[in-house]
Design a protein around this motif. Structure first.
Motif, PDB file in Angstrom:
ATOM      1  N   ARG A  13       8.361  -1.585   3.150  1.00  0.00           N
ATOM      2  CA  ARG A  13       7.112  -2.258   2.779  1.00  0.00           C
ATOM      3  C   ARG A  13       6.787  -3.380   3.757  1.00  0.00           C
ATOM      4  N   VAL A  74       2.104  -1.460  -0.119  1.00  0.00           N
ATOM      5  CA  VAL A  74       2.949  -2.667  -0.073  1.00  0.00           C
ATOM      6  C   VAL A  74       2.949  -3.347  -1.442  1.00  0.00           C
ATOM      7  N   HIS A  75       1.864  -4.049  -1.770  1.00  0.00           N
ATOM      8  CA  HIS A  75       1.720  -4.743  -3.053  1.00  0.00           C
ATOM      9  C   HIS A  75       0.277  -5.198  -3.175  1.00  0.00           C
TER      10      HIS A  75
END
Length: 143
Positions: A13, A74-75
């Motif tokens: 990530r 990723v987020h």
């Protein structure tokens, strides 16, 4: 007890985030430098010396795509980074360009580029932040 190896998912990530942020920087640079394109016979065919800000369309597609992919891979909270880097690159290179030259055009094309890239990306960012991350269904809501 031996030290635990770093989480390969977190490393992946992080590398993806770096890649997406570098993409945002490179796209902003190219979009800014090709913003003054005209139909003047130099790069494009001669058709009345009309400005053709085709990079606005590129920004309107790629900047929200970078934000979406960052939120997905990723987020969601990290999805703001490509947008911030894209805007910072436009401002930094546009105002304090290479060798101190002003690259950002003082006309409607500069505003169109900024709006065409930032507004769709901001809308996508809001949607990404409004969704719950995968795997948190019902967490903290009592069910």
């Amino acid at each position: 007890m031996p030290p635990t190896p770093p989480d390969s998912g977190a490393l992946r990530r992080s590398l993806l985030l770096v890649l997406l942020v570098v993409d945002a920087f490179l796209l902003a640079t190219l979009e800014l430098f090709y913003l003054p394109l005209r139909l003047d016979g130099v790069l494009l065919p001669r058709m009345g010396d009309v400005p053709v800000p085709v990079t606005v369309l590129v920004a309107a597609v790629t900047t929200p795509l970078l934000v979406t992919q960052t939120a997905r891979l990723v987020h969601p909270r990290a999805a703001i980074l490509p947008l911030v880097v894209w805007i910072a690159t436009l401002v930094a290179l546009g105002v304090f360009g290479p060798g101190g030259d002003r690259v950002l055009l003082p006309d409607w094309r500069a505003l169109l580029l900024l709006a065409g890239g930032a507004l769709p990306a901001a809308l996508v960012l809001g949607g990404a932040l409004g969704r719950r991350p995968v795997g948190t269904r019902g967490a903290g809501r009592g069910g």
